[in-house]
Design an enzyme around this catalytic site. Structure first.
Site, PDB file in Angstrom:
ATOM      1  N   ASP A 126     -60.681-117.939  59.135  1.00 16.36           N
ATOM      2  CA  ASP A 126     -62.045-117.892  58.645  1.00 16.36           C
ATOM      3  C   ASP A 126     -62.079-118.562  57.259  1.00 16.36           C
ATOM      4  O   ASP A 126     -61.032-118.896  56.685  1.00 16.36           O
ATOM      5  CB  ASP A 126     -62.480-116.427  58.565  1.00 16.36           C
ATOM      6  CG  ASP A 126     -63.897-116.255  58.073  1.00 16.36           C
ATOM      7  OD1 ASP A 126     -64.762-117.086  58.401  1.00 16.36           O
ATOM      8  OD2 ASP A 126     -64.153-115.270  57.347  1.00 16.36           O
TER       9      ASP A 126
ATOM     10  N   ASP B 175     -65.088-117.954  54.337  1.00 16.93           N
ATOM     11  CA  ASP B 175     -65.569-117.039  53.308  1.00 16.93           C
ATOM     12  C   ASP B 175     -64.858-115.691  53.392  1.00 16.93           C
ATOM     13  O   ASP B 175     -64.780-115.080  54.463  1.00 16.93           O
ATOM     14  CB  ASP B 175     -67.076-116.815  53.461  1.00 16.93           C
ATOM     15  CG  ASP B 175     -67.879-118.064  53.173  1.00 16.93           C
ATOM     16  OD1 ASP B 175     -68.169-118.323  51.997  1.00 16.93           O
ATOM     17  OD2 ASP B 175     -68.194-118.798  54.140  1.00 16.93           O
TER      18      ASP B 175
ATOM     19  N   ASP C 240     -61.809-111.620  57.685  1.00 19.57           N
ATOM     20  CA  ASP C 240     -62.079-110.477  56.794  1.00 19.57           C
ATOM     21  C   ASP C 240     -63.276-109.640  57.208  1.00 19.57           C
ATOM     22  O   ASP C 240     -63.577-108.650  56.555  1.00 19.57           O
ATOM     23  CB  ASP C 240     -62.323-110.993  55.372  1.00 19.57           C
ATOM     24  CG  ASP C 240     -63.691-111.676  55.241  1.00 19.57           C
ATOM     25  OD1 ASP C 240     -63.951-112.631  56.010  1.00 19.57           O
ATOM     26  OD2 ASP C 240     -64.496-111.241  54.405  1.00 19.57           O
TER      27      ASP C 240
END
Length: 268
Positions: A21, A23, A199
């Site tokens: 990922d 961000d 996250d």
């Protein structure tokens, strides 16, 4: 942190494919999507990781491919954007279906009209959906979610997902797990152990897909219920894992980067 990195590295003993990922994983989350800061050494680290893995590196993100290119220009890794609705691999791009784009435009218009004038709420249009950020006004989270749900009425091919201080509409057919499964069928990803790193809630599909295909997930950040097998506390610890992968590969570019990191640590 070092014990966690060592455990993940041990599980990565064979050839791995890294799916990450953006961000909250490669860069810290910011108050506004455009306000993120790319670490100075991230582009060089990713180039070395790409080389060390013989190209088996992909960014899989809710951002658009165009946005990733603006933050990380001149990179060769594969990019899957908009949660899987658009892809670029080995120089070939595949965009979203026209009806997905038109429906996303209608949803965006509806939610923008509903929330017009609401301070602290940011409506972020995307080619295949829309995100409503409420980081600047946490007390308006319920309002943001309700506005998005209302906008989705009459669009059964879309659904809402919740993330870190954001609600997002995306096509039912687009998710990060499907993106991983697609890339695992092509070179140089095929035959490797998939490692999905993220996250947030939107990364759970990626964690699950990696497990199904014999790999594992790594969740970055505070402890939370997750399908990831491993957890790392922060981005710095993820970079330590990347550096360890780079250092163990007999690749000139990778070795040069590892030597540079050792020299920098000695100076500090």
């Amino acid at each position: 942190m070092q014990n966690a990195v060592s455990a993940i590295l041990s599980a990565s003993s064979g050839p791995v494919a890294i799916f990450t990922d953006f961000d909250g994983t490669l860069v810290e989350i910011a108050s506004h999507p455009d306000a993120i800061i790319v670490p100075d050494d991230l582009p060089a680290r990713l180039r070395s990781l790409y080389s060390a893995l013989d190209g088996a590196l992909a960014v899989v993100t809710g951002r658009t491919i165009e946005t990733i290119d603006s933050f990380l220009p001149a990179q060769d890794f594969s990019v899957t954007g908009s949660h899987g609705a658009e892809r670029r691999h080995d120089g070939t791009s595949e965009g979203p279906a026209p009806h997905i784009v038109s429906n996303a435009t209608a949803i965006t218009r509806h939610v923008s009209d509903t929330l017009a004038g609401e301070d602290g709420l940011l409506v972020e249009p995307k080619p295949t959906g829309v995100a409503v950020h409420y980081r600047a006004a946490p007390e308006k989270g319920a309002m943001a979610g309700a506005a998005l749900e209302s906008a989705l009425e009459g669009h059964p091919d879309f659904h809402a997902i919740a993330g870190k201080m954001v609600f997002e509409a995306r096509p039912l057919s687009a998710n990060k797990g499907a993106a991983l499964e697609h890339l695992m069928q092509v070179k140089p990803f095929a035959g490797r152990t998939p490692v999905f790193i993220g996250d947030d809630v939107t990364d759970e599909d990626g964690f699950a897909a990696a497990e199904r295909l014999g790999g594992f997930g790594v969740r970055i950040g505070q402890p939370a219920e997750t399908r990831a097998r491993f957890a790392l506390p922060d981005i710095a610890s993820l970079f330590a894992y990347f550096d360890a992968l780079i250092a163990r590969e007999p690749n000139t570019a990778a070795s040069d980067f590892a030597d540079q990191r050792v020299q920098e640590s000695r100076v500090r």
